[in-house]
Design a protein around this motif. Structure first.
Motif, PDB file in Angstrom:
ATOM      1  N   LEU A 103       3.865  19.353 -83.351  1.00  0.00           N
ATOM      2  CA  LEU A 103       3.519  20.506 -84.184  1.00  0.00           C
ATOM      3  C   LEU A 103       4.796  21.228 -84.565  1.00  0.00           C
ATOM      4  O   LEU A 103       5.627  21.530 -83.707  1.00  0.00           O
ATOM      5  N   MET A 104       4.970  21.508 -85.863  1.00  0.00           N
ATOM      6  CA  MET A 104       6.082  22.315 -86.340  1.00  0.00           C
ATOM      7  C   MET A 104       5.549  23.639 -86.878  1.00  0.00           C
ATOM      8  O   MET A 104       4.621  23.658 -87.684  1.00  0.00           O
ATOM      9  N   ILE A 105       6.144  24.741 -86.417  1.00  0.00           N
ATOM     10  CA  ILE A 105       5.843  26.069 -86.942  1.00  0.00           C
ATOM     11  C   ILE A 105       7.112  26.549 -87.647  1.00  0.00           C
ATOM     12  O   ILE A 105       8.154  26.697 -87.014  1.00  0.00           O
ATOM     13  N   GLY A 136       2.740  15.699 -86.770  1.00  0.00           N
ATOM     14  CA  GLY A 136       1.317  15.554 -87.042  1.00  0.00           C
ATOM     15  C   GLY A 136       0.755  16.786 -87.706  1.00  0.00           C
ATOM     16  O   GLY A 136      -0.246  16.720 -88.422  1.00  0.00           O
ATOM     17  N   SER A 137       1.400  17.936 -87.484  1.00  0.00           N
ATOM     18  CA  SER A 137       0.880  19.201 -87.987  1.00  0.00           C
ATOM     19  C   SER A 137       2.047  20.108 -88.341  1.00  0.00           C
ATOM     20  O   SER A 137       3.028  20.187 -87.595  1.00  0.00           O
ATOM     21  N   VAL A 138       1.938  20.783 -89.491  1.00  0.00           N
ATOM     22  CA  VAL A 138       2.957  21.741 -89.917  1.00  0.00           C
ATOM     23  C   VAL A 138       2.259  23.050 -90.283  1.00  0.00           C
ATOM     24  O   VAL A 138       1.343  23.066 -91.117  1.00  0.00           O
ATOM     25  N   ILE A 139       2.702  24.145 -89.653  1.00  0.00           N
ATOM     26  CA  ILE A 139       2.164  25.479 -89.921  1.00  0.00           C
ATOM     27  C   ILE A 139       3.263  26.336 -90.529  1.00  0.00           C
ATOM     28  O   ILE A 139       4.395  26.342 -90.035  1.00  0.00           O
ATOM     29  N   HIS A 140       2.926  27.061 -91.586  1.00  0.00           N
ATOM     30  CA  HIS A 140       3.866  27.957 -92.243  1.00  0.00           C
ATOM     31  C   HIS A 140       3.427  29.396 -92.014  1.00  0.00           C
ATOM     32  O   HIS A 140       2.284  29.762 -92.314  1.00  0.00           O
ATOM     33  N   LEU A 141       4.320  30.219 -91.456  1.00  0.00           N
ATOM     34  CA  LEU A 141       4.101  31.665 -91.372  1.00  0.00           C
ATOM     35  C   LEU A 141       4.892  32.300 -92.500  1.00  0.00           C
ATOM     36  O   LEU A 141       6.122  32.244 -92.518  1.00  0.00           O
ATOM     37  N   ASP A 142       4.179  32.894 -93.436  1.00  0.00           N
ATOM     38  CA  ASP A 142       4.788  33.393 -94.661  1.00  0.00           C
ATOM     39  C   ASP A 142       4.788  34.913 -94.663  1.00  0.00           C
ATOM     40  O   ASP A 142       3.739  35.549 -94.558  1.00  0.00           O
ATOM     41  N   LYS A 178       0.997  35.588 -93.632  1.00  0.00           N
ATOM     42  CA  LYS A 178       0.036  34.574 -94.063  1.00  0.00           C
ATOM     43  C   LYS A 178       0.230  33.300 -93.239  1.00  0.00           C
ATOM     44  O   LYS A 178       1.337  32.823 -93.063  1.00  0.00           O
ATOM     45  N   PHE A 179      -0.874  32.772 -92.732  1.00  0.00           N
ATOM     46  CA  PHE A 179      -0.883  31.532 -91.948  1.00  0.00           C
ATOM     47  C   PHE A 179      -1.394  30.411 -92.841  1.00  0.00           C
ATOM     48  O   PHE A 179      -2.514  30.465 -93.347  1.00  0.00           O
ATOM     49  N   ARG A 180      -0.545  29.392 -93.034  1.00  0.00           N
ATOM     50  CA  ARG A 180      -0.932  28.251 -93.861  1.00  0.00           C
ATOM     51  C   ARG A 180      -0.736  26.960 -93.071  1.00  0.00           C
ATOM     52  O   ARG A 180       0.332  26.720 -92.503  1.00  0.00           O
ATOM     53  N   VAL A 185      -8.047  20.953 -85.807  1.00  0.00           N
ATOM     54  CA  VAL A 185      -6.977  20.613 -84.860  1.00  0.00           C
ATOM     55  C   VAL A 185      -5.652  21.137 -85.408  1.00  0.00           C
ATOM     56  O   VAL A 185      -5.160  20.680 -86.442  1.00  0.00           O
ATOM     57  N   LEU A 186      -5.086  22.095 -84.707  1.00  0.00           N
ATOM     58  CA  LEU A 186      -3.801  22.661 -85.103  1.00  0.00           C
ATOM     59  C   LEU A 186      -2.627  21.918 -84.462  1.00  0.00           C
ATOM     60  O   LEU A 186      -1.541  21.862 -85.030  1.00  0.00           O
TER      61      LEU A 186
END
Length: 329
Positions: free
Chosen positions: A46-48, A213-219, A228-230, A38-39
């Motif tokens: 959701l935070m990107i 609830g969800s944190v995605i890092h684009l590096d 990079k997707f973390r 679950v993303l």
């Protein structure tokens, strides 16, 4: 002793404790994702986040497209269609966002977009951390079931202050409690070798990430074709990490499981042997053997007619570099 008022008179909302506990599924239903992967969970923000130019708005645009057209996955994971309109708070460079979104839609979609996507350009009517009901009000006025906050720095002023961070989180939670699904785009602190890492590198108060609830890092670096997707905070299982390649022509992204030299060259415009070896072997300093393997793969694509060899002039006046690019038409 304070007087106990009838909830029917006050209009306050209370929930049955048994239903609250036992009717909540153990695996959160996904807005974006499937099963335990679950993303973006229903009822959880959701935070990107990432640096400038790494594809945050590009990824958000693909989520918007899937929400309103229900025509495909994003990075290989399904997106549940929006039940209402999608409100996009285009507070950061709205004209640039418009150009980005235009790559991801076809003119044939114009009527559906007009019906299901609502845009707010520029700063909100009030600072969302000060007027903590404003986000919910905007969503209600737009008839929105989903909202994209692009970006947090424009939604509230002074995000490094815990009072501001807590105020924005209150606004976010109010929207979520009203049934609106929230996705936010945000920036990271200036990167240093001795600086904060992971979720601690999110700029601002700790309450910004604590309330998601969800944190995605684009590096990556600005303009990188591959980032990079973390998945740094998860409502269920961790997804990734993996490499993501952005196609500048279509505005679409996909997971790069195996380095495809043709896609890399198309995304970046051109690619050197060293650059391909870096992606192929996931190392900053590929060995001589790895470089030669990368060269052979590129040369095989040239022989097959999928790539051609060009020369990149040296910026220092030295020997031109050999690069690989899509064939000229």
């Amino acid at each position: 002793m304070s007087e106990h008022l009838d909830p029917l008179e006050t209009g306050r909302r209370f929930d049955d404790g048994g239903a609250f506990i036992f009717n909540t599924p153990t695996t959160p239903p996904a807005v974006w994702g499937t099963g335990h992967d679950v993303l973006w969970a229903e009822g959880e923000a959701l935070m990107i986040y990432g640096g400038s130019g790494v594809g945050k708005s590009t990824l958000a645009g693909q989520l918007v497209r899937a929400l309103i057209l229900n025509d495909g996955d994003v990075l290989g994971y399904p997106v549940a269609p929006a039940t209402g309109r999608v409100l996009y708070l285009a507070m950061d460079r709205p004209r640039q966002l418009a150009r980005s979104l235009r790559r991801q839609f076809h003119p044939m979609h114009r009527e559906a977009i007009s019906e299901r996507l609502v845009i707010w350009q520029g700063p909100p009517p009030e600072d969302l951390a000060v007027d903590t009901w404003m986000l919910s009000q905007l969503c209600r006025e737009a008839g929105a079931s989903h909202v994209v906050v692009d970006s947090l720095k424009d939604a509230a002023v002074g995000l490094s202050d815990d009072k501001v961070g807590a105020g924005y989180n209150r606004a976010r939670q109010a929207a979520l409690s009203n049934g609106v699904q929230v996705v936010e785009l945000h920036h990271q602190v200036k990167q240093r070798t001795d600086g904060p890492k992971g979720i601690d590198a999110v700029y601002g108060s700790t309450w910004l990430t604590a309330g998601t609830g969800s944190v995605i890092h684009l590096d990556g670096a600005p303009g990188d074709a591959v980032v990079k997707f973390r998945h740094l905070k998860q409502p269920a299982e961790t997804v990734g990490p993996f490499d993501v390649i952005h196609d500048p022509a279509t505005g679409l992204s996909e997971v790069l499981d195996t380095a495809d030299p043709v896609k890399l060259a198309a995304a970046a415009g051109q690619i050197t042997v060293a650059e391909f070896a870096h992606v192929l072997f996931n190392t900053e300093a590929p060995s001589r053997n790895e470089v030669e393997k990368a060269r052979r793969k590129l040369d095989a694509q040239v022989k097959a007619g999928r790539l051609e060899v060009q020369e990149r002039p040296s910026e220092t006046g030295g020997k031109a570099a050999k690069v690989y690019a899509a064939p000229s038409r």
